[in-house]
Design an enzyme around this catalytic site. Structure first.
Site, short mmCIF file in Angstrom:
data_model
loop_
_atom_site.label_atom_id
_atom_site.label_comp_id
_atom_site.label_asym_id
_atom_site.label_seq_id
_atom_site.Cartn_x
_atom_site.Cartn_y
_atom_site.Cartn_z
N HIS A 13 -61.95 -2.41 -42.32
CA HIS A 13 -63.25 -3.10 -42.40
C HIS A 13 -63.86 -3.07 -40.99
CE1 HIS A 13 -66.32 -5.77 -43.78
NE2 HIS A 13 -65.63 -6.88 -43.99
N HIS B 17 -66.59 5.48 -47.45
CA HIS B 17 -67.08 4.16 -47.85
C HIS B 17 -66.81 3.95 -49.32
CE1 HIS B 17 -69.60 0.63 -48.20
NE2 HIS B 17 -69.46 0.54 -46.89
N ASP C 179 -69.58 2.09 -38.79
CA ASP C 179 -68.73 1.90 -37.61
C ASP C 179 -68.67 3.11 -36.70
OD1 ASP C 179 -67.70 -0.79 -38.06
OD2 ASP C 179 -66.95 0.08 -39.91
C1 LIG Z 1 -63.74 2.61 -46.06
C2 LIG Z 1 -62.49 2.96 -46.86
C3 LIG Z 1 -61.45 1.86 -46.68
C4 LIG Z 1 -62.91 3.05 -48.32
O1 LIG Z 1 -61.78 3.41 -48.97
P1 LIG Z 1 -61.53 3.53 -50.53
O2 LIG Z 1 -62.76 3.41 -51.32
O3 LIG Z 1 -60.42 2.60 -50.84
O4 LIG Z 1 -61.07 5.02 -50.61
P2 LIG Z 1 -59.59 5.52 -50.36
O5 LIG Z 1 -59.00 4.96 -49.13
O6 LIG Z 1 -58.84 5.30 -51.64
O7 LIG Z 1 -59.88 7.05 -50.14
C5 LIG Z 1 -60.17 8.00 -51.17
C6 LIG Z 1 -59.75 9.37 -50.68
O8 LIG Z 1 -60.54 9.75 -49.55
C7 LIG Z 1 -59.73 9.87 -48.40
N1 LIG Z 1 -60.40 9.17 -47.29
C8 LIG Z 1 -61.19 8.10 -47.38
N2 LIG Z 1 -61.60 7.74 -46.15
C9 LIG Z 1 -61.04 8.63 -45.30
C10 LIG Z 1 -61.09 8.77 -43.91
N3 LIG Z 1 -61.80 7.91 -43.16
N4 LIG Z 1 -60.42 9.77 -43.34
C11 LIG Z 1 -59.71 10.63 -44.09
N5 LIG Z 1 -59.61 10.55 -45.43
C12 LIG Z 1 -60.28 9.55 -46.03
C13 LIG Z 1 -58.43 9.15 -48.72
O9 LIG Z 1 -57.35 9.64 -47.97
C14 LIG Z 1 -58.30 9.42 -50.19
O10 LIG Z 1 -57.86 10.72 -50.36
P3 LIG Z 1 -56.81 11.08 -51.52
O11 LIG Z 1 -57.51 10.77 -52.81
O12 LIG Z 1 -56.54 12.52 -51.32
O13 LIG Z 1 -55.61 10.21 -51.30
C15 LIG Z 1 -61.91 4.32 -46.38
O14 LIG Z 1 -62.91 5.32 -46.49
C16 LIG Z 1 -61.37 4.25 -44.99
O15 LIG Z 1 -60.22 3.84 -44.80
N6 LIG Z 1 -62.18 4.62 -43.94
C17 LIG Z 1 -61.73 4.51 -42.59
C18 LIG Z 1 -61.89 3.07 -42.10
C19 LIG Z 1 -63.34 2.69 -41.93
O16 LIG Z 1 -64.13 3.41 -41.35
N7 LIG Z 1 -63.67 1.49 -42.40
C20 LIG Z 1 -64.98 0.93 -42.27
C21 LIG Z 1 -65.72 0.98 -43.55
S1 LIG Z 1 -67.42 0.50 -43.33
#
Ligand SMILES: CC(C)(COP(=O)(O)OP(=O)(O)OC[C@H]1O[C@@H](n2cnc3c(N)ncnc32)[C@H](O)[C@@H]1OP(=O)(O)O)[C@@H](O)C(=O)NCCC(=O)NCCS
Length: 380
Positions: free
Chosen positions: A225, A265, A316
């Site tokens: 987050h 996201h 971010d």
């Molecule tokens: C924001 C976030 C938590 C949303 O996650 P989510 O909806 O739960 O999606 P998931 O984490 O399940 O990711 C789905 C797929 O995309 C990939 N993915 C998502 N964000 C990624 C990232 N930042 N880098 C690399 N791969 C990513 C995951 O590895 C997953 O791949 P898979 O299906 O092969 O396992 C996620 O994109 C993330 O962790 N981003 C990095 C942290 C971040 O920037 N957070 C601030 C958000 S405003």
């Protein structure tokens, strides 16, 4: 309806509509974000943080007089009880600003004149007070930990300018003030994100605003987050200090199955509209401050991650390089998110309590089948 759960919960509650709200509209397919129906791009171009707070809390844009009154109220509340300053001074020197903020916000309730009241007007008063106080805590803790003298706020300045004054000890340039002001507008609210959900769940027990905001700060801290902006800059720093190629560095992270902070996201399937503004700010501030390298590295990473993983930069990603060229320490990035998001958290707490029902969902049970035997201790 059966009181035994049978349905499967989508992991992370993805796509679940968990409440109704009149505050924030998001269209994740079109990349639209609006506060009370007003597009974030219009607010970023024409509004300021104080006006955005008014919009979130009162549900409409203020008249000139209403905005002036809010400025005055925020100025009146720009003070901290001496005990809170002592708490900042007594925190271990290595304490993270985000942890100090969480603890200090909890402590603010002891000195809040409306502490015992949980009605609408008291909560609007607490929203105003907390908005002024959270900015002060973040700025003053940074001075305390660096052994610098504390600075008095200036009633004539905006909220963004006061924050930079309290942080740096000098009145900011117009460019720095406007850059922070826009960043505060962009981060102010985002529907039912994790920290806002935490705030609403806490408020819905008929607990109080300070408990709800303390819950929210704890949720914001995590790297999935608000903590992502700090994680982004730590990567940029590593790349710069090791003189690695940014793309090679990120390739290495992906090869190790690491997530790249600042990308992806849950709701946007296209560009995060906040990233659009922050990208431009990062570029312009980088150029005007003579530090274009942070933007250039970010741009290379963005192009690679988009091509390789089809992931867009989120709020971010470019806020990291933007805050850095504004001279802000990396461990203040997530606290600054809170300096802005207090406005949205408070709006959601007020909305929750105006029409409250306890938030108490169910869990799909996957444990041992009932009834499982209780095995006496000497037979285990
Ligand atoms: C924001 C976030 C938590 C949303 O996650 P989510 O909806 O739960 O999606 P998931 O984490 O399940 O990711 C789905 C797929 O995309 C990939 N993915 C998502 N964000 C990624 C990232 N930042 N880098 C690399 N791969 C990513 C995951 O590895 C997953 O791949 P898979 O299906 O092969 O396992 C996620 O994109 C993330 O962790 N981003 C990095 C942290 C971040 O920037 N957070 C601030 C958000 S405003």
């Amino acid at each position: 309806m059966s009181s035994v759960t049978t349905t499967h919960a989508p992991k992370g509650l993805e796509g679940v509509v968990a409440t109704s709200s009149k505050i924030c509209f998001i269209d994740g397919d079109r990349g639209v974000l609006a506060y009370r129906g007003i597009d974030i791009h219009e607010l970023a171009d024409h509004s300021n943080f104080e006006e955005t707070c008014y919009l979130l809390w009162y549900g409409k844009l203020p008249t000139r007089q209403e905005l002036r009154q809010l400025h005055e109220r925020l100025a009146e509340e720009r003070k901290l009880d001496a005990s809170v300053i002592t708490l900042l001074r007594n925190a271990p020197r290595e304490a993270l600003p985000m942890d100090v903020l969480r603890t200090a916000v909890s402590a603010l309730s002891f000195y809040d004149p409306d502490e015992k009241t949980n009605d609408h007007n008291a909560n609007v008063a607490k929203a105003i007070r907390l908005t002024s106080q959270i900015a002060m805590i973040v700025a003053l803790y940074d001075r305390v930990r660096k052994g610098k003298p504390l600075v008095e706020p200036d009633r004539s300045l905006s909220h963004a300018a006061n924050f930079l004054l309290l942080l740096n000890g000098t009145k900011p340039s117009g460019t720095a003030e406007r850059a922070l002001d826009i960043a505060l507008i962009l981060h102010a609210d985002h529907e039912l994100n994790a920290s806002t959900f935490a705030a609403r769940v806490t408020a819905a027990t008929l607990s109080d605003m300070h408990s709800a905001i303390t819950s929210a700060i704890g949720a914001l801290k995590g790297p999935l987050h608000g903590g992502a902006n700090e994680a982004v800059f730590r990567i940029l720093e590593t790349i710069a200090s090791s003189r690695t190629n940014p793309v090679e560095h990120v390739k290495g992270m992906l090869a190790q199955k690491k997530k790249i902070p600042g990308f992806g996201h849950r709701v946007y399937h296209t560009e995060d509209p906040r990233a659009t503004h922050l990208r431009g700010m990062s570029r312009d501030l980088g150029q005007s401050s003579g530090q274009p390298k942070w933007f250039e590295m970010s741009q290379d990473i963005e192009a690679f991650v988009k091509a390789e993983k089809k992931l867009n930069a989120n709020v971010d990603f470019y806020s990291a390089s933007t805050y850095h060229v504004l001279g802000i320490d990396v461990d203040l990035f997530t606290p600054i998110f809170a300096v802005s998001r207090i406005s949205g958290w408070a709006a959601h707490v007020i909305e929750q309590l105006d029409d409250n029902r306890l938030i108490r969902p169910r869990a799909e049970y996957l444990g041992p089948q009932y009834p499982a035997p209780y095995v006496p201790m000497d037979q285990r």
